[in-house]
Design a protein around this motif. Structure first.
Motif, PDB file in Angstrom:
ATOM      1  N   LEU A 176      -5.860  -4.318  -5.702  1.00  0.00           N
ATOM      2  CA  LEU A 176      -4.941  -3.236  -5.325  1.00  0.00           C
ATOM      3  C   LEU A 176      -4.001  -2.868  -6.470  1.00  0.00           C
ATOM      4  O   LEU A 176      -3.790  -1.683  -6.760  1.00  0.00           O
ATOM      5  CB  LEU A 176      -4.124  -3.653  -4.106  1.00  0.00           C
ATOM      6  CG  LEU A 176      -4.883  -3.849  -2.795  1.00  0.00           C
ATOM      7  CD1 LEU A 176      -3.960  -4.429  -1.737  1.00  0.00           C
ATOM      8  CD2 LEU A 176      -5.466  -2.534  -2.309  1.00  0.00           C
ATOM      9  N   LEU A 177      -3.441  -3.877  -7.138  1.00  0.00           N
ATOM     10  CA  LEU A 177      -2.385  -3.614  -8.121  1.00  0.00           C
ATOM     11  C   LEU A 177      -2.915  -3.358  -9.530  1.00  0.00           C
ATOM     12  O   LEU A 177      -2.359  -2.523 -10.253  1.00  0.00           O
ATOM     13  CB  LEU A 177      -1.414  -4.800  -8.156  1.00  0.00           C
ATOM     14  CG  LEU A 177      -0.688  -5.125  -6.839  1.00  0.00           C
ATOM     15  CD1 LEU A 177       0.314  -6.248  -7.062  1.00  0.00           C
ATOM     16  CD2 LEU A 177      -0.007  -3.891  -6.254  1.00  0.00           C
ATOM     17  N   ASN A 178      -3.988  -4.048  -9.907  1.00  0.00           N
ATOM     18  CA  ASN A 178      -4.443  -3.963 -11.292  1.00  0.00           C
ATOM     19  C   ASN A 178      -5.695  -3.132 -11.488  1.00  0.00           C
ATOM     20  O   ASN A 178      -5.933  -2.636 -12.598  1.00  0.00           O
ATOM     21  CB  ASN A 178      -4.675  -5.373 -11.835  1.00  0.00           C
ATOM     22  CG  ASN A 178      -3.400  -6.203 -11.834  1.00  0.00           C
ATOM     23  OD1 ASN A 178      -2.320  -5.695 -12.142  1.00  0.00           O
ATOM     24  ND2 ASN A 178      -3.509  -7.465 -11.466  1.00  0.00           N
ATOM     25  N   VAL A 179      -6.504  -2.976 -10.432  1.00  0.00           N
ATOM     26  CA  VAL A 179      -7.700  -2.132 -10.531  1.00  0.00           C
ATOM     27  C   VAL A 179      -7.388  -0.733 -10.014  1.00  0.00           C
ATOM     28  O   VAL A 179      -7.561   0.265 -10.720  1.00  0.00           O
ATOM     29  CB  VAL A 179      -8.881  -2.761  -9.770  1.00  0.00           C
ATOM     30  CG1 VAL A 179     -10.102  -1.855  -9.843  1.00  0.00           C
ATOM     31  CG2 VAL A 179      -9.216  -4.139 -10.343  1.00  0.00           C
ATOM     32  N   LEU A 180      -6.907  -0.668  -8.763  1.00  0.00           N
ATOM     33  CA  LEU A 180      -6.547   0.639  -8.198  1.00  0.00           C
ATOM     34  C   LEU A 180      -5.192   1.128  -8.701  1.00  0.00           C
ATOM     35  O   LEU A 180      -4.888   2.322  -8.591  1.00  0.00           O
ATOM     36  CB  LEU A 180      -6.519   0.560  -6.672  1.00  0.00           C
ATOM     37  CG  LEU A 180      -7.839   0.223  -5.977  1.00  0.00           C
ATOM     38  CD1 LEU A 180      -7.649   0.239  -4.466  1.00  0.00           C
ATOM     39  CD2 LEU A 180      -8.936   1.204  -6.385  1.00  0.00           C
ATOM     40  N   PRO A 184      -0.841   4.670  -0.023  1.00  0.00           N
ATOM     41  CA  PRO A 184      -1.665   4.427   1.160  1.00  0.00           C
ATOM     42  C   PRO A 184      -2.949   3.668   0.819  1.00  0.00           C
ATOM     43  O   PRO A 184      -3.458   3.732  -0.303  1.00  0.00           O
ATOM     44  CB  PRO A 184      -1.985   5.846   1.650  1.00  0.00           C
ATOM     45  CG  PRO A 184      -2.008   6.660   0.397  1.00  0.00           C
ATOM     46  CD  PRO A 184      -0.956   6.058  -0.504  1.00  0.00           C
ATOM     47  N   ILE A 185      -3.452   2.958   1.791  1.00  0.00           N
ATOM     48  CA  ILE A 185      -4.740   2.273   1.702  1.00  0.00           C
ATOM     49  C   ILE A 185      -5.328   2.258   3.114  1.00  0.00           C
ATOM     50  O   ILE A 185      -4.584   2.259   4.103  1.00  0.00           O
ATOM     51  CB  ILE A 185      -4.574   0.840   1.144  1.00  0.00           C
ATOM     52  CG1 ILE A 185      -5.926   0.180   0.881  1.00  0.00           C
ATOM     53  CG2 ILE A 185      -3.742  -0.021   2.060  1.00  0.00           C
ATOM     54  CD1 ILE A 185      -6.584   0.571  -0.383  1.00  0.00           C
ATOM     55  N   GLU A 205       0.190   1.041   4.325  1.00  0.00           N
ATOM     56  CA  GLU A 205       0.955   1.328   3.110  1.00  0.00           C
ATOM     57  C   GLU A 205       1.308   0.029   2.416  1.00  0.00           C
ATOM     58  O   GLU A 205       1.529  -1.004   3.054  1.00  0.00           O
ATOM     59  CB  GLU A 205       2.247   2.087   3.437  1.00  0.00           C
ATOM     60  CG  GLU A 205       2.037   3.536   3.805  1.00  0.00           C
ATOM     61  CD  GLU A 205       3.353   4.269   3.956  1.00  0.00           C
ATOM     62  OE1 GLU A 205       4.423   3.638   3.736  1.00  0.00           O
ATOM     63  OE2 GLU A 205       3.315   5.466   4.271  1.00  0.00           O
ATOM     64  N   LEU A 206       1.376   0.107   1.103  1.00  0.00           N
ATOM     65  CA  LEU A 206       1.755  -1.047   0.297  1.00  0.00           C
ATOM     66  C   LEU A 206       3.277  -1.169   0.297  1.00  0.00           C
ATOM     67  O   LEU A 206       3.981  -0.199  -0.018  1.00  0.00           O
ATOM     68  CB  LEU A 206       1.231  -0.855  -1.127  1.00  0.00           C
ATOM     69  CG  LEU A 206       0.931  -2.095  -1.955  1.00  0.00           C
ATOM     70  CD1 LEU A 206      -0.109  -2.968  -1.288  1.00  0.00           C
ATOM     71  CD2 LEU A 206       0.455  -1.681  -3.341  1.00  0.00           C
ATOM     72  N   ARG A 207       3.771  -2.344   0.656  1.00  0.00           N
ATOM     73  CA  ARG A 207       5.223  -2.573   0.744  1.00  0.00           C
ATOM     74  C   ARG A 207       5.606  -3.852  -0.005  1.00  0.00           C
ATOM     75  O   ARG A 207       4.786  -4.737  -0.199  1.00  0.00           O
ATOM     76  CB  ARG A 207       5.647  -2.710   2.216  1.00  0.00           C
ATOM     77  CG  ARG A 207       5.299  -1.501   3.085  1.00  0.00           C
ATOM     78  CD  ARG A 207       6.330  -0.406   2.949  1.00  0.00           C
ATOM     79  NE  ARG A 207       5.995   0.742   3.782  1.00  0.00           N
ATOM     80  CZ  ARG A 207       6.256   0.845   5.087  1.00  0.00           C
ATOM     81  NH1 ARG A 207       6.854  -0.161   5.715  1.00  0.00           N
ATOM     82  NH2 ARG A 207       5.933   1.940   5.750  1.00  0.00           N
ATOM     83  N   GLU A 208       6.891  -3.919  -0.396  1.00  0.00           N
ATOM     84  CA  GLU A 208       7.484  -5.108  -1.013  1.00  0.00           C
ATOM     85  C   GLU A 208       6.632  -5.614  -2.188  1.00  0.00           C
ATOM     86  O   GLU A 208       6.278  -6.784  -2.285  1.00  0.00           O
ATOM     87  CB  GLU A 208       7.693  -6.217   0.027  1.00  0.00           C
ATOM     88  CG  GLU A 208       8.623  -5.806   1.157  1.00  0.00           C
ATOM     89  CD  GLU A 208       8.737  -6.875   2.224  1.00  0.00           C
ATOM     90  OE1 GLU A 208       8.231  -8.002   2.017  1.00  0.00           O
ATOM     91  OE2 GLU A 208       9.325  -6.593   3.285  1.00  0.00           O
ATOM     92  N   SER A 266       2.941 -10.438  -5.498  1.00  0.00           N
ATOM     93  CA  SER A 266       2.815 -10.372  -4.041  1.00  0.00           C
ATOM     94  C   SER A 266       3.031  -8.948  -3.555  1.00  0.00           C
ATOM     95  O   SER A 266       3.545  -8.086  -4.286  1.00  0.00           O
ATOM     96  CB  SER A 266       3.825 -11.319  -3.366  1.00  0.00           C
ATOM     97  OG  SER A 266       5.158 -10.859  -3.586  1.00  0.00           O
ATOM     98  N   ALA A 267       2.626  -8.743  -2.331  1.00  0.00           N
ATOM     99  CA  ALA A 267       2.834  -7.465  -1.647  1.00  0.00           C
ATOM    100  C   ALA A 267       2.395  -7.672  -0.202  1.00  0.00           C
ATOM    101  O   ALA A 267       1.728  -8.651   0.136  1.00  0.00           O
ATOM    102  CB  ALA A 267       2.028  -6.346  -2.290  1.00  0.00           C
ATOM    103  N   ARG A 268       2.789  -6.758   0.650  1.00  0.00           N
ATOM    104  CA  ARG A 268       2.266  -6.772   2.018  1.00  0.00           C
ATOM    105  C   ARG A 268       1.745  -5.390   2.350  1.00  0.00           C
ATOM    106  O   ARG A 268       2.139  -4.388   1.745  1.00  0.00           O
ATOM    107  CB  ARG A 268       3.328  -7.220   3.024  1.00  0.00           C
ATOM    108  CG  ARG A 268       4.472  -6.246   3.238  1.00  0.00           C
ATOM    109  CD  ARG A 268       5.449  -6.795   4.274  1.00  0.00           C
ATOM    110  NE  ARG A 268       6.619  -5.930   4.410  1.00  0.00           N
ATOM    111  CZ  ARG A 268       6.706  -4.913   5.279  1.00  0.00           C
ATOM    112  NH1 ARG A 268       5.675  -4.635   6.075  1.00  0.00           N
ATOM    113  NH2 ARG A 268       7.793  -4.168   5.350  1.00  0.00           N
ATOM    114  N   LEU A 269       0.849  -5.345   3.301  1.00  0.00           N
ATOM    115  CA  LEU A 269       0.272  -4.098   3.777  1.00  0.00           C
ATOM    116  C   LEU A 269       0.779  -3.845   5.179  1.00  0.00           C
ATOM    117  O   LEU A 269       0.500  -4.612   6.108  1.00  0.00           O
ATOM    118  CB  LEU A 269      -1.257  -4.183   3.750  1.00  0.00           C
ATOM    119  CG  LEU A 269      -1.879  -4.347   2.364  1.00  0.00           C
ATOM    120  CD1 LEU A 269      -3.346  -4.731   2.472  1.00  0.00           C
ATOM    121  CD2 LEU A 269      -1.723  -3.061   1.564  1.00  0.00           C
TER     122      LEU A 269
END
Length: 246
Positions: A33-37, A44-45, A58-61, A66-69
């Motif tokens: 999610l963070l390094n490829v996309l 949004p995802i 949605e990508l949060r925090e 780290s991150a949460r969806l």
């Protein structure tokens, strides 16, 4: 499906999905999610898990590690797996990857490795098969990711084959040359499509397969096809004639 947004980025997750749920992506998915996309906070995802349907998220925090969806509304309800098994002699890895992806795209509900006398690859990495099926599902809008079965020898596969189920057996010596004509009116209680290895089945195996009560011998035309090409050709014929393309 004609109104589906194929440009949407989709991610398969194991977590349960429902509006308001939070999903913590594992390390591999987070890197994707963070390094490829290269998604960032609020992007949004689309999420799916093969059980609950498809959801907007949605990508949060977002931090570097780290991150949460945050899961929002459901976009599509879950569809069942097709009762269509793709049964195949294992191939070398790159071609097996291709075959698993294409069988998923073509609507197979299960991928079942079947080891024959002429099979060159005897050990099957089912985790890799599953990963290829998931990748194809992510890219092609598929909701029902195929199950992946453990490899079985052909005699074991035939001994446990359900009596009412239709077995479509790809055979270059099929008596009916037209594959559409061979399948006409042959719906059964589920369909299993069996494709052999390079070099095909031997005579003893052919006789064993033909003894099953509900078998169709399917020709794939005048040319010799590689096994991975035969997968796509045979699945297309089956889906168009007695499957979900009708």
């Amino acid at each position: 499906m004609s109104h589906y947004d194929f440009s949407a980025q989709r991610l398969f997750v194991e977590s349960a999905l429902a509006p308001g749920a939070d999903v913590l992506p594992p390390a591999e998915a987070l890197n994707y999610l963070l390094n490829v996309l290269r998604l960032r906070e609020g992007d949004p995802i689309v999420l799916f898990n093969g059980r609950d349907g498809e959801f907007r998220a949605e990508l949060r925090e977002v931090t570097r590690r780290s991150a949460r969806l945050a899961v929002g509304a459901q976009l599509r309800p879950q569809t069942p797996r097709a009762d269509l098994d793709y049964c195949f002699a294992p191939l070398k890895q790159a071609r097996l990857d291709y075959m698993a992806q294409k069988a998923t795209e073509m609507g197979a509900g299960r991928l079942l490795p079947v080891v024959t006398r002429r099979t060159q690859v005897r050990r099957v990495n089912t985790s890799r098969l599953r990963a290829n099926a998931v990748e194809a599902a992510e890219q092609c809008g598929v909701l029902a990711v195929p199950e992946v079965g453990e490899a079985a020898d052909l005699p074991e596969f035939l001994a446990g084959f359900p009596a009412g189920r239709l077995l479509v057996f790809c055979d270059e010596d099929a008596p009916i040359a037209n594959p559409v004509a061979a399948l006409a009116g042959r719906e059964g209680e589920g369909i299993s499509l069996l494709v052999g290895p390079e070099g095909g089945f031997d005579d003893v195996e052919r006789e064993s397969i033909a003894r099953l009560p509900n078998v169709v011998r399917l020709s794939l035309g005048p040319r010799v096809l590689r096994a991975d090409t035969a997968a796509v050709a045979a699945l297309a014929v089956v889906q168009a004639t007695i499957g979900d393309w009708r």
